[in-house]
Scaffold this motif. Structure first.
Motif, PDB file in Angstrom:
ATOM      1  N   ALA A   1      -3.071  -4.849   6.681  1.00 18.92           N
ATOM      2  CA  ALA A   1      -1.944  -5.099   5.770  1.00 18.92           C
ATOM      3  C   ALA A   1      -2.214  -4.462   4.412  1.00 18.92           C
ATOM      4  CB  ALA A   1      -1.711  -6.595   5.626  1.00 18.92           C
ATOM      5  N   TYR A   2      -3.448  -4.557   3.934  1.00 19.60           N
ATOM      6  CA  TYR A   2      -3.811  -3.952   2.650  1.00 19.60           C
ATOM      7  C   TYR A   2      -3.656  -2.438   2.711  1.00 19.60           C
ATOM      8  CZ  TYR A   2      -6.548  -2.579  -1.407  1.00 19.60           C
ATOM      9  OH  TYR A   2      -6.952  -2.018  -2.591  1.00 19.60           O
ATOM     10  N   LEU A   3      -4.151  -1.818   3.795  1.00 24.97           N
ATOM     11  CA  LEU A   3      -4.045  -0.373   3.935  1.00 24.97           C
ATOM     12  C   LEU A   3      -2.594   0.080   4.029  1.00 24.97           C
ATOM     13  CD1 LEU A   3      -6.989   0.356   6.397  1.00 24.97           C
ATOM     14  CD2 LEU A   3      -6.858   0.976   3.987  1.00 24.97           C
ATOM     15  N   GLU A   4      -1.785  -0.702   4.724  1.00 28.32           N
ATOM     16  CA  GLU A   4      -0.373  -0.353   4.839  1.00 28.32           C
ATOM     17  C   GLU A   4       0.340  -0.531   3.497  1.00 28.32           C
ATOM     18  OE1 GLU A   4       3.347  -1.131   7.831  1.00 28.32           O
ATOM     19  OE2 GLU A   4       1.952  -2.785   7.491  1.00 28.32           O
ATOM     20  N   GLU A   5       0.011  -1.585   2.789  1.00 31.08           N
ATOM     21  CA  GLU A   5       0.626  -1.863   1.494  1.00 31.08           C
ATOM     22  C   GLU A   5       0.336  -0.766   0.475  1.00 31.08           C
ATOM     23  OE1 GLU A   5      -0.370  -5.048  -1.927  1.00 31.08           O
ATOM     24  OE2 GLU A   5       0.045  -5.901   0.052  1.00 31.08           O
TER      25      GLU A   5
ATOM     26  N   GLU B   1       0.252   3.705   8.379  1.00 27.79           N
ATOM     27  CA  GLU B   1       1.549   3.154   8.750  1.00 27.79           C
ATOM     28  C   GLU B   1       1.360   2.407  10.067  1.00 27.79           C
ATOM     29  OE1 GLU B   1       6.092   4.674   9.654  1.00 27.79           O
ATOM     30  OE2 GLU B   1       4.608   6.081   8.888  1.00 27.79           O
ATOM     31  N   VAL B   2       1.825   1.176  10.097  1.00 21.18           N
ATOM     32  CA  VAL B   2       1.713   0.351  11.292  1.00 21.18           C
ATOM     33  C   VAL B   2       3.077   0.343  11.975  1.00 21.18           C
ATOM     34  CG1 VAL B   2       1.189  -1.946  12.198  1.00 21.18           C
ATOM     35  CG2 VAL B   2      -0.059  -1.082  10.218  1.00 21.18           C
ATOM     36  N   GLY B   3       3.123   0.928  13.182  1.00 22.32           N
ATOM     37  CA  GLY B   3       4.368   0.951  13.935  1.00 22.32           C
ATOM     38  C   GLY B   3       4.736  -0.444  14.410  1.00 22.32           C
ATOM     39  N   TYR B   4       3.788  -1.094  15.063  1.00 26.15           N
ATOM     40  CA  TYR B   4       3.944  -2.495  15.441  1.00 26.15           C
ATOM     41  C   TYR B   4       2.573  -3.098  15.673  1.00 26.15           C
ATOM     42  CZ  TYR B   4       3.033  -1.349  20.351  1.00 26.15           C
ATOM     43  OH  TYR B   4       2.454  -0.934  21.516  1.00 26.15           O
ATOM     44  N   ALA B   5       2.533  -4.412  15.624  1.00 21.76           N
ATOM     45  CA  ALA B   5       1.292  -5.152  15.848  1.00 21.76           C
ATOM     46  C   ALA B   5       1.652  -6.397  16.654  1.00 21.76           C
ATOM     47  CB  ALA B   5       0.648  -5.528  14.523  1.00 21.76           C
ATOM     48  N   GLU B   6       1.232  -6.412  17.908  1.00 22.12           N
ATOM     49  CA  GLU B   6       1.531  -7.546  18.775  1.00 22.12           C
ATOM     50  C   GLU B   6       0.337  -7.869  19.656  1.00 22.12           C
ATOM     51  OE1 GLU B   6       4.929  -6.525  21.084  1.00 22.12           O
ATOM     52  OE2 GLU B   6       6.281  -6.543  19.373  1.00 22.12           O
ATOM     53  N   GLU B   7      -0.038  -9.126  19.699  1.00 22.39           N
ATOM     54  CA  GLU B   7      -1.047  -9.649  20.620  1.00 22.39           C
ATOM     55  C   GLU B   7      -2.304  -8.792  20.702  1.00 22.39           C
ATOM     56  OE1 GLU B   7       0.766 -10.327  24.403  1.00 22.39           O
ATOM     57  OE2 GLU B   7       2.471 -11.363  23.504  1.00 22.39           O
ATOM     58  N   GLY B   8      -2.852  -8.419  19.569  1.00 20.90           N
ATOM     59  CA  GLY B   8      -4.112  -7.674  19.557  1.00 20.90           C
ATOM     60  C   GLY B   8      -3.956  -6.189  19.794  1.00 20.90           C
ATOM     61  N   GLU B   9      -2.750  -5.675  19.849  1.00 22.73           N
ATOM     62  CA  GLU B   9      -2.507  -4.239  19.976  1.00 22.73           C
ATOM     63  C   GLU B   9      -1.789  -3.744  18.729  1.00 22.73           C
ATOM     64  OE1 GLU B   9      -2.142  -3.443  24.728  1.00 22.73           O
ATOM     65  OE2 GLU B   9      -0.319  -3.482  23.533  1.00 22.73           O
ATOM     66  N   TYR B  10      -2.237  -2.600  18.245  1.00 23.67           N
ATOM     67  CA  TYR B  10      -1.678  -2.037  17.024  1.00 23.67           C
ATOM     68  C   TYR B  10      -1.295  -0.594  17.277  1.00 23.67           C
ATOM     69  CZ  TYR B  10      -4.047  -6.026  14.940  1.00 23.67           C
ATOM     70  OH  TYR B  10      -4.478  -7.284  14.632  1.00 23.67           O
ATOM     71  N   CYS B  11      -0.142  -0.210  16.790  1.00 21.82           N
ATOM     72  CA  CYS B  11       0.296   1.175  16.822  1.00 21.82           C
ATOM     73  C   CYS B  11       0.123   1.698  15.398  1.00 21.82           C
ATOM     74  CB  CYS B  11       1.748   1.271  17.288  1.00 21.82           C
ATOM     75  SG  CYS B  11       2.312   2.963  17.482  1.00 21.82           S
ATOM     76  N   LEU B  12      -0.880   2.572  15.205  1.00 18.61           N
ATOM     77  CA  LEU B  12      -1.273   2.993  13.862  1.00 18.61           C
ATOM     78  C   LEU B  12      -1.162   4.499  13.684  1.00 18.61           C
ATOM     79  CD1 LEU B  12      -4.543   0.890  13.662  1.00 18.61           C
ATOM     80  CD2 LEU B  12      -2.320   0.285  12.720  1.00 18.61           C
ATOM     81  N   ARG B  13      -0.908   4.889  12.451  1.00 12.05           N
ATOM     82  CA  ARG B  13      -0.866   6.306  12.090  1.00 12.05           C
ATOM     83  C   ARG B  13      -1.394   6.441  10.671  1.00 12.05           C
ATOM     84  NH1 ARG B  13       3.792  10.280  10.275  1.00 12.05           N
ATOM     85  NH2 ARG B  13       4.314   8.499   8.979  1.00 12.05           N
ATOM     86  N   PRO B  14      -2.381   7.321  10.456  1.00 11.22           N
ATOM     87  CA  PRO B  14      -2.863   7.535   9.081  1.00 11.22           C
ATOM     88  C   PRO B  14      -1.863   8.373   8.298  1.00 11.22           C
ATOM     89  CG  PRO B  14      -4.044   8.959  10.587  1.00 11.22           C
ATOM     90  CD  PRO B  14      -3.144   8.093  11.422  1.00 11.22           C
ATOM     91  N   LEU B  15      -1.665   8.035   7.053  1.00 12.31           N
ATOM     92  CA  LEU B  15      -0.776   8.786   6.168  1.00 12.31           C
ATOM     93  C   LEU B  15      -1.610   9.779   5.349  1.00 12.31           C
ATOM     94  CD1 LEU B  15       1.518   5.866   4.963  1.00 12.31           C
ATOM     95  CD2 LEU B  15       2.034   7.617   6.661  1.00 12.31           C
ATOM     96  N   PRO B  16      -0.985  10.757   4.733  1.00 10.18           N
ATOM     97  CA  PRO B  16      -1.751  11.750   3.955  1.00 10.18           C
ATOM     98  C   PRO B  16      -2.647  11.123   2.880  1.00 10.18           C
ATOM     99  CG  PRO B  16       0.491  12.506   4.253  1.00 10.18           C
ATOM    100  CD  PRO B  16       0.426  11.109   4.817  1.00 10.18           C
ATOM    101  N   GLU B  17      -2.179  10.058   2.248  1.00 10.63           N
ATOM    102  CA  GLU B  17      -2.990   9.383   1.232  1.00 10.63           C
ATOM    103  C   GLU B  17      -4.293   8.843   1.843  1.00 10.63           C
ATOM    104  OE1 GLU B  17      -3.803   8.167  -2.605  1.00 10.63           O
ATOM    105  OE2 GLU B  17      -2.036   9.258  -1.940  1.00 10.63           O
ATOM    106  N   GLY B  18      -4.221   8.346   3.073  1.00 10.49           N
ATOM    107  CA  GLY B  18      -5.403   7.837   3.754  1.00 10.49           C
ATOM    108  C   GLY B  18      -6.381   8.931   4.118  1.00 10.49           C
ATOM    109  N   ARG B  19      -5.862  10.092   4.466  1.00  8.95           N
ATOM    110  CA  ARG B  19      -6.738  11.217   4.789  1.00  8.95           C
ATOM    111  C   ARG B  19      -7.389  11.787   3.532  1.00  8.95           C
ATOM    112  NH1 ARG B  19      -6.650  12.679   9.861  1.00  8.95           N
ATOM    113  NH2 ARG B  19      -4.912  12.128  11.188  1.00  8.95           N
ATOM    114  N   LEU B  20      -6.656  11.802   2.430  1.00 12.65           N
ATOM    115  CA  LEU B  20      -7.178  12.356   1.181  1.00 12.65           C
ATOM    116  C   LEU B  20      -8.191  11.439   0.501  1.00 12.65           C
ATOM    117  CD1 LEU B  20      -3.976  13.897  -0.423  1.00 12.65           C
ATOM    118  CD2 LEU B  20      -5.898  15.096   0.593  1.00 12.65           C
TER     119      LEU B  20
END
Length: 120
Positions: free
Chosen positions: A50-54, A59-78
């Motif tokens: 949540a902190y990283l997304e905030e 970017e978190v696509g969805y989070a359900e029952e221990g599964e997460y759909c995640l994508r790093p954004l340019p800020e995270g890579r930099l």
């Protein structure tokens, strides 16, 4: 600046999603990047995500029952490139300060010896 645990999590996400696209990751897969001494559990993992997304690192696509759909954004890579650059700059500044102090010491010693030699 991220703390050590959140930085490890962001690094794991960046490595897993090398292409920059969404990736489905399980909670256990994310938890395995932490040593047991850090005591990271599911709740703290959710808080870190949540902190990283905030802060626009991922970017978190969805989070359900221990599964997460995640994508790093340019800020995270930099983030890691900037922290390496900052670390290098701090090292260069310390080296520069040391060399200037050394030069000042030698110059002062030389001028002191020269004045002692010239004065009778």
């Amino acid at each position: 600046m991220l703390d050590e645990r959140t930085s490890r999590l962001l690094s794991a996400i960046n490595e897993s999603c090398a292409s920059g696209s969404y990736k489905l990751m399980e909670e256990s897969e994310l938890l395995c990047c932490f040593p047991k001494t850090m005591r990271v559990d599911g709740d703290s993992l959710k808080a870190m995500l949540a902190y990283l997304e905030e802060h626009k690192y991922i970017e978190v696509g969805y989070a359900e029952e221990g599964e997460y759909c995640l994508r790093p954004l340019p800020e995270g890579r930099l983030y890691f490139e900037q922290s390496k650059s900052d670390r290098r700059q701090r090292i260069y500044r310390r080296i520069e300060a040391f060399l200037l102090a050394l030069l000042g010491g030698f110059t002062g010693g030389f001028l002191g010896a020269l004045s002692a030699m010239l004065l009778p």
